[in-house]
Design a protein around this motif. Structure first.
Motif, PDB file in Angstrom:
ATOM      1  N   LYS A  88      -6.601  15.822  -4.077  1.00  0.00           N
ATOM      2  CA  LYS A  88      -6.862  14.546  -3.323  1.00  0.00           C
ATOM      3  C   LYS A  88      -5.688  13.569  -3.449  1.00  0.00           C
ATOM      4  O   LYS A  88      -5.049  13.606  -4.364  1.00  0.00           O
ATOM      5  CB  LYS A  88      -8.364  13.784  -3.336  1.00  0.00           C
ATOM      6  CG  LYS A  88      -9.964  15.358  -3.919  1.00  0.00           C
ATOM      7  CD  LYS A  88     -10.601  13.563  -3.944  1.00  0.00           C
ATOM      8  CE  LYS A  88     -11.445  14.934  -3.974  1.00  0.00           C
ATOM      9  NZ  LYS A  88     -13.216  14.267  -4.583  1.00  0.00           N
ATOM     10  N   CYS A  89      -6.210  12.389  -2.193  1.00  0.00           N
ATOM     11  CA  CYS A  89      -4.801  12.061  -2.101  1.00  0.00           C
ATOM     12  C   CYS A  89      -5.721  10.909  -1.428  1.00  0.00           C
ATOM     13  O   CYS A  89      -6.744  10.664  -1.054  1.00  0.00           O
ATOM     14  CB  CYS A  89      -3.722  12.495  -1.311  1.00  0.00           C
ATOM     15  SG  CYS A  89      -2.926  10.757  -0.638  1.00  0.00           S
ATOM     16  N   ILE A  90      -5.413   8.771  -1.975  1.00  0.00           N
ATOM     17  CA  ILE A  90      -5.557   8.076  -2.034  1.00  0.00           C
ATOM     18  C   ILE A  90      -4.770   7.545  -1.432  1.00  0.00           C
ATOM     19  O   ILE A  90      -3.633   7.241  -2.153  1.00  0.00           O
ATOM     20  CB  ILE A  90      -6.661   7.519  -3.031  1.00  0.00           C
ATOM     21  CG1 ILE A  90      -5.910   6.962  -4.642  1.00  0.00           C
ATOM     22  CG2 ILE A  90      -7.509   8.517  -3.443  1.00  0.00           C
ATOM     23  CD1 ILE A  90      -6.525   6.462  -5.394  1.00  0.00           C
ATOM     24  N   THR A  91      -4.866   5.878  -0.988  1.00  0.00           N
ATOM     25  CA  THR A  91      -4.751   5.194  -0.221  1.00  0.00           C
ATOM     26  C   THR A  91      -4.671   3.278  -1.198  1.00  0.00           C
ATOM     27  O   THR A  91      -6.031   3.340  -0.855  1.00  0.00           O
ATOM     28  CB  THR A  91      -4.657   4.705   1.279  1.00  0.00           C
ATOM     29  OG1 THR A  91      -3.793   6.166   1.719  1.00  0.00           O
ATOM     30  CG2 THR A  91      -2.755   4.083   1.243  1.00  0.00           C
ATOM     31  N   ALA A  92      -3.608   2.813  -1.841  1.00  0.00           N
ATOM     32  CA  ALA A  92      -3.980   1.689  -2.482  1.00  0.00           C
ATOM     33  C   ALA A  92      -2.987   0.970  -2.596  1.00  0.00           C
ATOM     34  O   ALA A  92      -1.049   0.837  -2.249  1.00  0.00           O
ATOM     35  CB  ALA A  92      -4.719   2.750  -4.064  1.00  0.00           C
ATOM     36  N   SER A  93      -3.266  -0.683  -3.367  1.00  0.00           N
ATOM     37  CA  SER A  93      -1.914  -1.324  -3.519  1.00  0.00           C
ATOM     38  C   SER A  93      -1.657  -1.036  -4.938  1.00  0.00           C
ATOM     39  O   SER A  93      -1.586  -0.378  -5.420  1.00  0.00           O
ATOM     40  CB  SER A  93      -2.647  -2.370  -3.957  1.00  0.00           C
ATOM     41  OG  SER A  93      -3.312  -3.126  -2.718  1.00  0.00           O
ATOM     42  N   ALA A  94       0.324  -1.023  -4.767  1.00  0.00           N
ATOM     43  CA  ALA A  94       0.879  -0.463  -6.203  1.00  0.00           C
ATOM     44  C   ALA A  94       0.261  -1.219  -7.235  1.00  0.00           C
ATOM     45  O   ALA A  94       0.305  -0.228  -8.377  1.00  0.00           O
ATOM     46  CB  ALA A  94       2.015  -1.150  -6.219  1.00  0.00           C
ATOM     47  N   SER A  95      -0.225  -2.277  -7.605  1.00  0.00           N
ATOM     48  CA  SER A  95      -0.680  -2.695  -8.638  1.00  0.00           C
ATOM     49  C   SER A  95      -2.014  -1.958  -9.303  1.00  0.00           C
ATOM     50  O   SER A  95      -2.624  -2.301 -10.562  1.00  0.00           O
ATOM     51  CB  SER A  95      -1.515  -4.112  -7.997  1.00  0.00           C
ATOM     52  OG  SER A  95      -2.766  -4.517  -6.917  1.00  0.00           O
ATOM     53  N   ASP A  96      -3.030  -0.414  -8.580  1.00  0.00           N
ATOM     54  CA  ASP A  96      -3.990  -0.121  -8.728  1.00  0.00           C
ATOM     55  C   ASP A  96      -3.423   0.692  -9.403  1.00  0.00           C
ATOM     56  O   ASP A  96      -4.205   1.985  -9.393  1.00  0.00           O
ATOM     57  CB  ASP A  96      -4.511  -0.308  -7.658  1.00  0.00           C
ATOM     58  CG  ASP A  96      -5.865  -1.677  -7.443  1.00  0.00           C
ATOM     59  OD1 ASP A  96      -5.991  -1.980  -8.032  1.00  0.00           O
ATOM     60  OD2 ASP A  96      -5.566  -2.549  -6.085  1.00  0.00           O
ATOM     61  N   LYS A 125       0.742  -0.948   0.033  1.00  0.00           N
ATOM     62  CA  LYS A 125       0.145   0.681   0.179  1.00  0.00           C
ATOM     63  C   LYS A 125       1.047   0.964   0.271  1.00  0.00           C
ATOM     64  O   LYS A 125       2.220   1.574   0.431  1.00  0.00           O
ATOM     65  CB  LYS A 125      -0.973  -0.015   1.812  1.00  0.00           C
ATOM     66  CG  LYS A 125      -1.729  -0.888   1.401  1.00  0.00           C
ATOM     67  CD  LYS A 125      -2.820  -1.266   0.401  1.00  0.00           C
ATOM     68  CE  LYS A 125      -4.374  -1.763   0.298  1.00  0.00           C
ATOM     69  NZ  LYS A 125      -3.904  -2.790   0.442  1.00  0.00           N
ATOM     70  N   LEU A 126       0.734   2.436  -0.532  1.00  0.00           N
ATOM     71  CA  LEU A 126       0.642   3.550  -0.704  1.00  0.00           C
ATOM     72  C   LEU A 126      -0.283   4.409  -1.433  1.00  0.00           C
ATOM     73  O   LEU A 126      -0.807   4.358  -1.838  1.00  0.00           O
ATOM     74  CB  LEU A 126       2.142   3.855  -1.325  1.00  0.00           C
ATOM     75  CG  LEU A 126       2.336   3.587  -3.063  1.00  0.00           C
ATOM     76  CD1 LEU A 126       3.587   4.434  -3.781  1.00  0.00           C
ATOM     77  CD2 LEU A 126       2.143   2.277  -3.675  1.00  0.00           C
ATOM     78  N   SER A 127       0.465   6.015  -0.768  1.00  0.00           N
ATOM     79  CA  SER A 127      -0.606   7.123  -1.617  1.00  0.00           C
ATOM     80  C   SER A 127      -0.436   7.398  -2.721  1.00  0.00           C
ATOM     81  O   SER A 127       0.784   7.447  -3.488  1.00  0.00           O
ATOM     82  CB  SER A 127      -0.334   7.403  -0.353  1.00  0.00           C
ATOM     83  OG  SER A 127      -0.589   6.958   0.491  1.00  0.00           O
ATOM     84  N   GLN A 128      -1.581   8.499  -3.448  1.00  0.00           N
ATOM     85  CA  GLN A 128      -1.268   9.148  -4.480  1.00  0.00           C
ATOM     86  C   GLN A 128      -2.165  10.480  -4.507  1.00  0.00           C
ATOM     87  O   GLN A 128      -3.245  10.415  -4.746  1.00  0.00           O
ATOM     88  CB  GLN A 128      -2.244   8.463  -5.453  1.00  0.00           C
ATOM     89  CG  GLN A 128      -2.209   8.706  -7.339  1.00  0.00           C
ATOM     90  CD  GLN A 128      -3.051   8.130  -8.007  1.00  0.00           C
ATOM     91  OE1 GLN A 128      -2.581   6.966  -9.022  1.00  0.00           O
ATOM     92  NE2 GLN A 128      -4.601   7.993  -7.739  1.00  0.00           N
ATOM     93  N   GLY A 129      -1.517  11.514  -4.654  1.00  0.00           N
ATOM     94  CA  GLY A 129      -1.765  12.099  -4.962  1.00  0.00           C
ATOM     95  C   GLY A 129      -2.764  13.034  -6.354  1.00  0.00           C
ATOM     96  O   GLY A 129      -1.450  12.804  -7.219  1.00  0.00           O
TER      97      GLY A 129
END
Length: 363
Positions: free
Chosen positions: A39-47, A29-33
């Motif tokens: 906005k920022c979301i947290t998801a699996s690297a595969s997503d 899991k990591l975050s994408q801004g």
């Protein structure tokens, strides 16, 4: 293949910026801004780092996943390859087969290529570049771009930049950022290391030591204060997304869309050779890998760096596209004692004529 999700940044690469250590790496899991929505979301690297059908071929006479499959072969060893490059244990062969393609493809596989390719045709005088309107043509152009970028990326100077402990480094959606006009690129490698690539036209690329060939890689160590400066640049140079271990770390550098100009991404703007100069050397990488697979003798002339297709096929090998009416030029490779030197020379005086019965004809 309708609705196929394809990564423009390797998931295993994105995972290196997570604080988690889960295996497989794609589940970390990591975050994408998002610079557009803030906005920022947290998801699996595969997503993360995904678009639909960016590489899917429409021509039913070809494998629809042909282009997407190109990335899969080097991605399988990418995380381990990056770790070995950082600690200095990677072989010249693995460097050439995993890391050189990885960096090369960062300049090719992104969605920006879909904009750059038509712009190139327009600059050549095509008022209505219908050729580029067909997605398959753009994707085949990616393959040709790989072929012509492998040598200049390989001959560039590579330096591993390590930072003292501090806030984790971030990744943007290019996977790199320009150092400056004609000055190469920075490629974030993980939360603590960056790869600095400077274009060169000649360099010693490998050395023989401890019974094997190793790539010649430089190193630089910076104190923790440089982390913030680097992350600021990553955020400013992002097209839309930045990735990090938490939303808190990402939001600190989530600048609004339009706060900074998008960096020039054409290889020529970054300092890498292009055009006819690149055509001369578009198979240097293939010959370098061939020599490493077969073994390098005490004295090797340029003509000794020939092709070994069976060896090339053992690992990553993109589809080979042969230009029309192009003579085969000597490899800009030499063995110099315990080193291999590479030269991106300009037009030679006497090119070697193409032999229709030679090994290239058997592909």
């Amino acid at each position: 293949m309708a609705g196929s999700r394809q990564h423009y940044l390797p998931a295993t690469y994105i995972s290196l910026f997570s604080a988690e250590d889960a295996i497989p790496r794609r589940t970390r899991k990591l975050s994408q801004g998002d610079r557009t929505s803030q906005k920022c979301i947290t998801a699996s690297a595969s997503d993360l780092g995904i678009l639909k059908n960016i590489y899917t071929l429409q021509d039913n006479s070809h494998n629809p996943s042909l282009i997407d499959d190109i990335w899969a072969d080097y991605e399988a060893k990418l995380a381990i390859g990056i770790e070995q490059m950082i600690d200095g244990s990677i072989s010249a062969l693995e460097w050439a087969r995993v890391l050189v393609p990885f960096v090369t493809c960062l300049l090719v596989r992104g969605p920006d290529f879909d904009e750059r390719f038509p712009a190139r045709l327009h600059s050549l005088g095509f008022e209505e570049p219908h050729f580029a309107d067909r997605p398959d043509n753009t994707n085949y152009a990616r393959v040709m771009e790989i072929q012509r970028l492998l040598a200049p990326i390989m001959v560039a100077e590579w330096k591993i930049v390590s930072f003292e402990k501090g806030e984790p480094l971030l990744l943007n959606d290019w996977g790199f950022m320009p150092v400056g006009p004609l000055a190469g690129i920075y490629v974030p490698l993980d939360r603590n290391h960056v790869l600095h690539i400077t274009p060169k036209t000649s360099r010693l690329v490998a050395t023989f030591r401890d019974g094997g060939w190793l790539p010649l890689l430089g190193s630089v160590h910076l104190d923790a204060s440089h982390r913030e400066t680097f992350n600021q640049a990553i955020g400013h140079n992002a097209k839309r997304f930045i990735f990090g271990d938490t939303c808190d770390s990402v939001r600190k550098y989530l600048y609004a869309q339009g706060d900074s100009p998008i960096p020039p991404l054409e290889p020529a703007h970054l300092g890498f050779i292009t055009g006819s100069h690149a055509v001369i050397h578009e198979f240097m990488w293939h010959r370098f890998v061939s020599a490493l697979v077969k073994g390098i003798s005490e004295k090797m002339e340029p003509q000794d760096f020939d092709w070994y297709f069976e060896g090339l096929k053992e690992a990553w090998l993109p589809p080979i596209i042969f230009p029309t009416n192009l003579p085969e030029y000597p490899a800009g490779l030499r063995r110099q004692d315990n080193f291999i030197a590479a030269y991106l020379y300009e037009m030679p005086v006497e090119p070697i004529p193409y032999d229709p019965q030679g090994p290239e004809a058997k592909t």
